[in-house]
Design an enzyme around this catalytic site. Structure first.
Site, PDB file in Angstrom:
ATOM      1  N   ASP A 468      60.917  95.338 -12.551  1.00  0.00           N
ATOM      2  CA  ASP A 468      61.640  95.718 -13.757  1.00  0.00           C
ATOM      3  C   ASP A 468      62.063  94.407 -14.426  1.00  0.00           C
ATOM      4  O   ASP A 468      62.085  93.355 -13.791  1.00  0.00           O
ATOM      5  CB  ASP A 468      62.854  96.569 -13.380  1.00  0.00           C
ATOM      6  CG  ASP A 468      63.685  96.946 -14.594  1.00  0.00           C
ATOM      7  OD1 ASP A 468      63.096  97.304 -15.618  1.00  0.00           O
ATOM      8  OD2 ASP A 468      64.926  96.867 -14.504  1.00  0.00           O
ATOM      9  N   ASP A 656      66.566 103.186 -12.023  1.00  0.00           N
ATOM     10  CA  ASP A 656      65.205 103.148 -11.510  1.00  0.00           C
ATOM     11  C   ASP A 656      64.995 104.025 -10.284  1.00  0.00           C
ATOM     12  O   ASP A 656      64.023 103.846  -9.560  1.00  0.00           O
ATOM     13  CB  ASP A 656      64.820 101.697 -11.155  1.00  0.00           C
ATOM     14  CG  ASP A 656      64.767 100.806 -12.389  1.00  0.00           C
ATOM     15  OD1 ASP A 656      64.347 101.305 -13.439  1.00  0.00           O
ATOM     16  OD2 ASP A 656      65.155  99.631 -12.282  1.00  0.00           O
TER      17      ASP A 656
END
Length: 756
Positions: A468, A656
């Protein structure tokens, strides 16, 4: 815990293992809260308890405990980790009590204790003293028996008169009694427990060997002309027990080192400390009686019992085991200290802001407890092999004894006993958990918490690493570079609204905006954070506000490479904030290291293409996807897996969760919220990206050591068993081999403690 319950615990701890304990102390609500948590999302009163098992020595012991507990009504499941000696029990409070299934374990000879009691100094000293006494008795008697046996080995036939010969034999017999009745007691007790459960444990072959050797030697002592001949084996028996106890003692010390960092982390809260009363006086109370708002006094070297605000002028604090920060931190009056961190200099006063399960320390302990109670796939496989292996050993020993009885009866006993003793399934069962436990301890000291031990094995097969961007590859705090405003809105007003909306969010973009404006001027009737979108709230007048992505706020995307966050109210777009990111320290080295190792490196982000590509270019990442929703990230991971790639996902642990669950191995960059919410296999508390690389390399090193241990256990048995069956290995040498085999496995695993 009540005073009567505490007294009951102390009485139980001082009693012998066979004494029936008052297990009702486990039902005390205050005590039970230290080892039991409700299972969220489950109906009824289902909960999970984690305790330490006393009296365990091997994987067969673990099976016995599991079977005894699992048979109790109201128990959903029981799982024991043989390496850590911890049990996880899922049970229904409405159908049973903790004392019921704890008593079931006690009935088969094992005691269940909360970790803070089992790890107490009193218990550790008591166990160590008992082991040393048994070792001393076995060693002392073995030396004396060897002294009396030596003339029988070196003297010429007929040179020793019959009365002296008989005296030496009887002296050896008497000196073997303490070894049989006292020093060997753990082996006999363990074997008897297993037999009562219809099992063959790892101490059963040893017990049979000791018992048969003593019985045959006794028969030869009484009647040297009998069917067993004149040979006596008291010297082999006593040396065997001495070497087995010595090996077990060293193994226990070594295993304690592998779990040292984990135990230090999970049991570092003080048992009691001084609390300020209403009249200003100080009273020492149990740490479990503390409440939010209490003022307590923490001495030098003592850990803070909860999250707190410092009232003293200054303090020096060690947060190494909690954050990975190696250097002591200087705290000033009004700053926060976290539970489990250690006060290094001088007595200080703090006001508690969180206690018990609401502290970050409790979240960390929950992660580590989960990891410690998990049995990796290789360990489960080894335990399954160990049971049939033991049965095969007993059958083989009997066959060897029968063979030699027909060939040379004088060698039958030694060969059969040596086969029983030399085989070591303990090494097989310890090969995997010892290595993984050692690695987990080394990682914990660096601020990397494993939530699932299986991740160490999975890391070795990783072929792609997916990062990410925001808060992972980039620094957590971004700098505000520009603000675009709706007509009639001032910069200060927009920043104040944005900071107020962001004040309860842990997302890095929210933290950056919170630092730019005054959030104190606004309040909200309702507030929610939508993963991958942003924040939505209603103000006191019922107007809806949003802070987040362009489509979430109905805004137009601005040009440039800056990261953008947008603000909207009920009338529509209000402001757009442009923030600039910089790669996190060490990010370039980490990306290059993975690429040089042959792994694909991908960048997935929900941010604008310009900002994402800028970071990717700086770090040399070729596989890039921008403006990806949480669902899109999950699909991207699935696409990589469809190509046959095993994926390691590294995210911030906030929004996430779906993609972390989808990946084969997942790592969250740690924070307080991440510890509570993450689905990751590991949490990097230090927020240092290079610790992700350390974790990956630790997985490779761990599997390498596991393979070495498994090959050693297999190779040792393939060599030792034929030698024992051929009569070339006396029982005392077999004892050295058995003890040494387990010790080699644990010492090899200890090398992983030096991981950096």
């Amino acid at each position: 815990m009540s005073d009567s319950a505490a007294a009951s615990w102390l009485a139980n701890h001082r009693g012998a293992l066979e004494v029936r304990d008052d297990f009702r102390a486990l039902d005390d609500d205050e005590e039970q809260a230290t080892f039991t948590v409700p299972i969220s999302g489950q109906p009824g009163a289902l909960c999970e308890s984690r305790l330490v098992v006393q009296g365990m020595y091997c994987a067969a012991c673990a099976d016995a405990v599991e079977a005894a507990i699992a048979r109790q009504p109201g128990v959903i499941s029981a799982q024991v980790n043989a390496a850590t000696r911890r049990v996880t029990v899922r049970w229904d409070r409405a159908a049973t009590q903790a004392s019921d299934w704890a008593q079931a374990a006690g009935a088969v000879g094992y005691r269940l204790l909360p970790a803070h009691i089992a790890s107490s100094q009193e218990e550790l000293i008591k166990a160590q003293r008992s082991a040393l006494w048994r070792l001393f008795v076995a060693g002392f008697c073995a030396m004396q028996v060897m002294m009396y046996s030596w003339p029988l080995y070196i003297a010429e036939p007929g040179s020793i008169s019959p009365d002296i010969d008989r005296l030496l034999r009887w002296a050896s017999w008497w000196l073997s009694l303490p070894v049989l009745l006292f020093a060997s007691q753990p082996f006999f007790a363990s074997a008897w427990r297993d037999l009562r459960q219809g099992r063959i444990g790892m101490d059963f072959p040893v017990t049979v060997g000791i018992g048969v050797t003593f019985a045959v030697s006794t028969a030869s002592t009484y009647d040297p002309s009998g069917p067993w001949g004149q040979d006596i084996w008291f010297d082999s028996l006593t040396m065997l027990v001495f070497f087995l106890l010595g090996g077990r003692y060293l193994e226990a010390k070594a295993r304690a080192k592998t779990a040292g960092a984990l135990d230090a982390l999970m049991t570092r809260l003080p048992e009691s400390l001084e609390r300020q009363q209403a009249d200003g006086a100080w009273q020492r109370v149990s740490a479990r009686r503390l409440l939010v708002g209490d003022v307590v006094r923490v001495g030098p070297g003592q850990s803070f019992p909860g999250d707190a605000i410092l009232l003293s002028e200054a303090a020096t604090v060690d947060e190494a085991l909690l954050t990975g920060e190696a250097l002591p931190l200087d705290k000033r009056q009004g700053e926060a200290v976290i539970a489990g961190s250690r006060n290094l200099a001088g007595r200080v006063m703090v006001r508690l802001s969180a206690v018990g399960q609401s502290t970050r320390f409790a979240q960390i302990v929950a992660l580590m407890e989960r990891a410690l109670h998990e049995r990796p796939r290789l360990a489960v496989l080894a335990d399954r092999i160990a049971g049939p292996f033991l049965l095969g050993v007993v059958v083989l020993s009997a066959a060897v004894g029968l063979y030699w009885w027909g060939q040379d009866p004088s060698r039958a006993l030694a060969a059969a006993v040596s086969v029983l003793i030399v085989t070591c399934p303990c090494a097989l069962s310890l090969a995997t958990p010892a290595a993984m436990l050692s690695t987990a301890g080394a990682l914990a000291r660096q601020g990397v918490l494993l939530q699932r031990m299986q991740a160490l094995e999975a890391l070795t097969g990783v072929q792609a690493v997916v990062f990410d961007k925001t808060g992972t590859l980039t620094a957590e705090r971004l700098q505000l570079r520009g603000v675009v405003l709706r007509e009639g809105v001032t910069r200060a007003e927009a920043l104040a609204w944005a900071a107020s909306l962001a004040q309860d969010s842990m997302h890095p973009l929210s933290q950056s905006l919170r630092a730019e404006g005054d959030a104190a001027a606004h309040d909200w009737r309702s507030w929610q954070e939508v993963p991958g979108r942003g924040i939505e709230a209603l103000d006191t007048q019922g107007r809806r506000w949003r802070l987040g992505s362009a489509d979430w706020c109905g805004a137009s995307t601005l040009g440039g490479e800056h990261t953008q966050v947008h603000l909207a109210d009920a009338q529509g777009w209000v402001a757009s904030f442009q923030l600039q990111e910089a790669p996190r320290e060490g990010a370039l080295d980490v990306v290059q290291a993975f690429q040089q190792a042959g792994l694909e490196v991908h960048l997935l982000s929900g941010d604008q293409p310009g900002a994402v590509q800028r970071v990717a270019t700086l770090l040399g990442i070729k596989h890039v996807q921008a403006q990806v929703t949480p669902e899109g990230k999950t699909q991207a991971i699935a696409a990589l897996q469809a190509r046959g790639l095993s994926v390691l996902m590294v995210g911030d642990g906030m929004n996430d969760a779906p993609v972390l669950s989808q990946s084969d191995v997942s790592v969250a960059m740690g924070s307080g919220a991440a510890l509570a919410q993450t689905q990751a296999d590991a949490v990097v508390q230090s927020a240092r990206l290079d610790d992700v690389l350390v974790l990956w390399r630790a997985g490779l090193a761990t599997l390498r050591v596991v393979r070495q241990n498994l090959w050693w256990a297999l190779g040792y048995n393939l060599i030792a068993v034929p030698l024992a069956a051929a009569g070339w290995m006396p029982p005392w040498v077999a004892g050295i081999g058995m003890a040494g085999s387990s010790l080699v496995v644990v010492l090899n695993a200890l090398r992983l403690r030096r991981l950096q």
